[in-house]
Design a protein around this motif. Sequence first.
Motif, PDB file in Angstrom:
ATOM      1  N   GLU A   1      -1.880   6.478  -3.779  1.00 29.75           N
ATOM      2  CA  GLU A   1      -3.235   5.922  -3.911  1.00 29.75           C
ATOM      3  C   GLU A   1      -3.420   4.613  -3.168  1.00 29.75           C
ATOM      4  OE1 GLU A   1      -3.773   5.572  -8.067  1.00 29.75           O
ATOM      5  OE2 GLU A   1      -3.986   7.742  -8.443  1.00 29.75           O
ATOM      6  N   LEU A   2      -2.341   4.029  -2.642  1.00 28.56           N
ATOM      7  CA  LEU A   2      -2.410   2.725  -1.982  1.00 28.56           C
ATOM      8  C   LEU A   2      -2.701   2.896  -0.496  1.00 28.56           C
ATOM      9  CD1 LEU A   2       0.701   1.063  -3.656  1.00 28.56           C
ATOM     10  CD2 LEU A   2      -1.688   0.825  -4.351  1.00 28.56           C
ATOM     11  N   SER A   3      -2.995   1.779   0.154  1.00 26.17           N
ATOM     12  CA  SER A   3      -3.185   1.776   1.602  1.00 26.17           C
ATOM     13  C   SER A   3      -1.830   1.645   2.300  1.00 26.17           C
ATOM     14  CB  SER A   3      -4.113   0.626   2.010  1.00 26.17           C
ATOM     15  OG  SER A   3      -3.529  -0.617   1.668  1.00 26.17           O
ATOM     16  N   ASN A   4      -1.860   1.596   3.624  1.00 26.04           N
ATOM     17  CA  ASN A   4      -0.621   1.503   4.396  1.00 26.04           C
ATOM     18  C   ASN A   4      -0.137   0.070   4.597  1.00 26.04           C
ATOM     19  OD1 ASN A   4      -0.338   4.292   4.741  1.00 26.04           O
ATOM     20  ND2 ASN A   4      -1.746   4.282   6.496  1.00 26.04           N
ATOM     21  N   VAL A   5      -0.720  -0.876   3.908  1.00 27.14           N
ATOM     22  CA  VAL A   5      -0.295  -2.270   4.037  1.00 27.14           C
ATOM     23  C   VAL A   5       1.073  -2.426   3.368  1.00 27.14           C
ATOM     24  CG1 VAL A   5      -0.884  -4.676   3.569  1.00 27.14           C
ATOM     25  CG2 VAL A   5      -2.697  -3.002   4.037  1.00 27.14           C
ATOM     26  N   LYS A   6       1.994  -3.049   4.080  1.00 25.24           N
ATOM     27  CA  LYS A   6       3.364  -3.171   3.591  1.00 25.24           C
ATOM     28  C   LYS A   6       3.447  -3.996   2.317  1.00 25.24           C
ATOM     29  CE  LYS A   6       7.799  -5.185   5.009  1.00 25.24           C
ATOM     30  NZ  LYS A   6       8.516  -5.888   6.097  1.00 25.24           N
ATOM     31  N   GLU A   7       2.725  -5.127   2.273  1.00 21.72           N
ATOM     32  CA  GLU A   7       2.802  -6.008   1.114  1.00 21.72           C
ATOM     33  C   GLU A   7       2.267  -5.335  -0.136  1.00 21.72           C
ATOM     34  OE1 GLU A   7       1.679  -6.864   4.053  1.00 21.72           O
ATOM     35  OE2 GLU A   7       3.182  -8.347   4.706  1.00 21.72           O
ATOM     36  N   GLU A   8       1.224  -4.518   0.025  1.00 20.98           N
ATOM     37  CA  GLU A   8       0.644  -3.840  -1.135  1.00 20.98           C
ATOM     38  C   GLU A   8       1.605  -2.792  -1.702  1.00 20.98           C
ATOM     39  OE1 GLU A   8      -3.424  -1.353  -2.310  1.00 20.98           O
ATOM     40  OE2 GLU A   8      -3.155  -2.189  -0.286  1.00 20.98           O
TER      41      GLU A   8
END
Length: 297
Positions: A69-76
């Motif tokens: 469900e998350l985006s591809n941002v590494k920190e997230e």
Amino acid sequence: MEVLKMFALTDSPLLIAKTFDSIKISTSTRGTVVCAAKGPRPRYPRVWKTRKKIGTISKAAKLVKSIKELSNVKEEVYGALDSYVAWELEFPLITVKKALKTLEYEQEWKRVIQVTKWMLSKGQGKTMGSYFTLLNALTEDDRLDEAEELWTKLLMQHMESLPRRFFDKMISIYRKRGMHEKMLEIFADMEELCIRPNFVVVSMIGDVFKELGMLDKYEKLHTKYPPPNWEYRYIRGKRVKVKVQVQSNQVNTYIERHKNVEPNSDLDGNCESGNTSDVIDEEQSEQDAEPEQISDD
């Protein structure tokens, strides 16, 4: 006098016997705990024990659902993984491995790369299986530079103990992209390290020799590494030797041509002497040994 008579009646043994007869103590020990001082008492369920048990499969499914469900941002992604592990007493390695298998089956290669790198950054799961999963995900995600960097790092650190499937994987990667020179380099490394290639790798290298017009090297290759007659398979957890059923036309034509040719049985002895790179061209190896000259332009 009346008061003394009342005390005498209350403490009489007849009244005590009648009271014991009226009280019936259960003799069944089921659901009771026998205490040394106070006798049997009922056993109640403890409040702090939860009856609902969550296994690693459901935990892995929950982890996969929360990641997708998350985006591809590494920190997230890393933050979500850290919050998932925060309440665990030990690192849930089995749960993370099962989640990786699920993501790999669903071909979520970016998520596989992120979870594997996060796991390795925590110092957990540093096995050849994890590195092979990362290498496969990098190639499937068309990140060849990172895959080559990982391959070089593993080859330098684990040169003599690197499994054969890493060499097979890199040869197949370069074969799909038409990078023949790098294929031959890895095949030369296999011969130097005395790693016997399987028939799939031998057929790919033979096709490269055919495309480059090196028919003499093609003949040498198939003479040195003939097709196997037996192979090992795992049936119900046991290693069983099974006869190979050849179905390829190329293998049939090869067997017909080389019926009178004796295969090279001194491969293990040649490994010690260092004369195992006869298949690779000597001129090409000398060119690879020379350092590349970078122009000033």
